[in-house]
Motif scaffolding. Structure first.
Motif, PDB file in Angstrom:
ATOM      1  N   GLU A   1       0.818  -1.218   0.000  1.00  0.00           N
ATOM      2  CA  GLU A   1       0.000   0.000   0.000  1.00  0.00           C
ATOM      3  C   GLU A   1       0.853   1.270   0.000  1.00  0.00           C
TER       4      GLU A   1
ATOM      5  N   GLU B   1       2.209   1.746  -3.526  1.00  0.00           N
ATOM      6  CA  GLU B   1       1.177   2.144  -4.486  1.00  0.00           C
ATOM      7  C   GLU B   1       0.853   3.624  -4.325  1.00  0.00           C
ATOM      8  N   ARG B   2       0.714   4.076  -3.092  1.00  0.00           N
ATOM      9  CA  ARG B   2       0.401   5.495  -2.847  1.00  0.00           C
ATOM     10  C   ARG B   2       1.548   6.389  -3.333  1.00  0.00           C
TER      11      ARG B   2
ATOM     12  N   TRP C   1       3.969   5.694  -5.643  1.00  0.00           N
ATOM     13  CA  TRP C   1       4.162   5.675  -7.083  1.00  0.00           C
ATOM     14  C   TRP C   1       2.993   6.300  -7.840  1.00  0.00           C
ATOM     15  N   SER C   2       1.795   6.239  -7.284  1.00  0.00           N
ATOM     16  CA  SER C   2       0.654   6.869  -7.950  1.00  0.00           C
ATOM     17  C   SER C   2       0.862   8.378  -8.063  1.00  0.00           C
TER      18      SER C   2
END
Length: 244
Positions: free
Chosen positions: A88, A91-92, A94-95
């Motif tokens: 998680e 993902e946060r 790299w987003s």
């Protein structure tokens, strides 16, 4: 200087006003001034607080074609969670980082000091990071160094950061697909001017790596006293001499 980029770790330092930046230049124009002299910067504000996606997009729009941001990953992943449950946070992170578009260079993950090796967590982290982008890891506890670490990073395509922080420095040959260097200070932490002979020695090595086809990214973190941009300019000149 094909294959070599040199800059500083950050550009927003109030004590650079009247030194690196003109005294009357508004801070909102500092990035525009910085990119006139360098083709890369290490974005380290993201380590302390992850900026919004819109901030990354805005930085990408403000720099010219060919400029690249190296991005330091959030300490929430590396220092708070210590690589535990990385999916998680990655993902946060790299987003938002992907909003830099083609202005995004390598990403650096700095592990905390005084943390002994945890190979199980490192393996889970390396399995979770996205494939494709250039990524490096900086070790701050020397107990991590050795064949166990090198084997894992080589298999994952992740670079081991070369740096000179007292107590955890690593100045060996590059491990991974590119070389990533951080200069943390000469004679004092985050301060001091690097002697010419030290920079010339690094220029010899960096030029050799570039000639061999290994990309090189290098950043000065000795911002106290405004030494970082001056040292970066000197190192770039020495490398340029050797490559030309």
């Amino acid at each position: 200087m094909a294959g070599v980029r040199i800059g500083t770790s950050g550009w927003q330092y109030r004590h650079w006003r009247g030194d690196f930046y003109p005294a009357d230049l508004p801070s909102s124009h500092w990035l525009s001034s910085y990119v006139e002299r360098f083709d890369t910067v290490e974005l380290n504000a993201s380590f302390y607080r992850l900026p919004r996606a819109e901030a990354f997009a805005a930085w990408g729009r403000r720099v010219p074609d060919g400029f690249r941001f190296a991005v330091k990953a959030s300490r929430y992943l590396t220092h708070v969670k210590r690589l535990r449950d990385p999916a998680e946070p990655l993902e946060r992170f790299w987003s938002r980082v992907r909003r830099l578009g083609d202005r995004c260079g390598p990403v650096l993950y700095q592990l905390p000091p005084h943390w002994r090796p945890d190979w199980e967590r490192l393996d889970a982290f390396l399995a979770a990071i996205p494939r494709g982008p250039w990524q490096a890891i900086e070790i701050r506890d020397p107990r991590w160094y050795g064949e166990e670490l090198e084997r894992r990073l080589e298999a994952a395509g992740v670079t081991l950061c070369l740096h000179d922080m007292a107590g955890s420095a690593w100045s060996g040959e590059p491990i991974g697909p590119f070389a990533y260097l951080r200069f943390h200070g000469a004679g004092e932490r985050y301060g001091g001017r690097y002697p010419d002979e030290v920079l010339r020695g690094w220029a010899d090595r960096m030029a050799g790596w570039a000639r061999a086809g290994r990309p090189v990214w290098a950043y000065f973190n000795n911002d106290i006293g405004g030494h970082a941009p001056r040292d970066a300019v000197r190192l770039r000149a020495y490398v340029d001499e050797r490559l030309s």
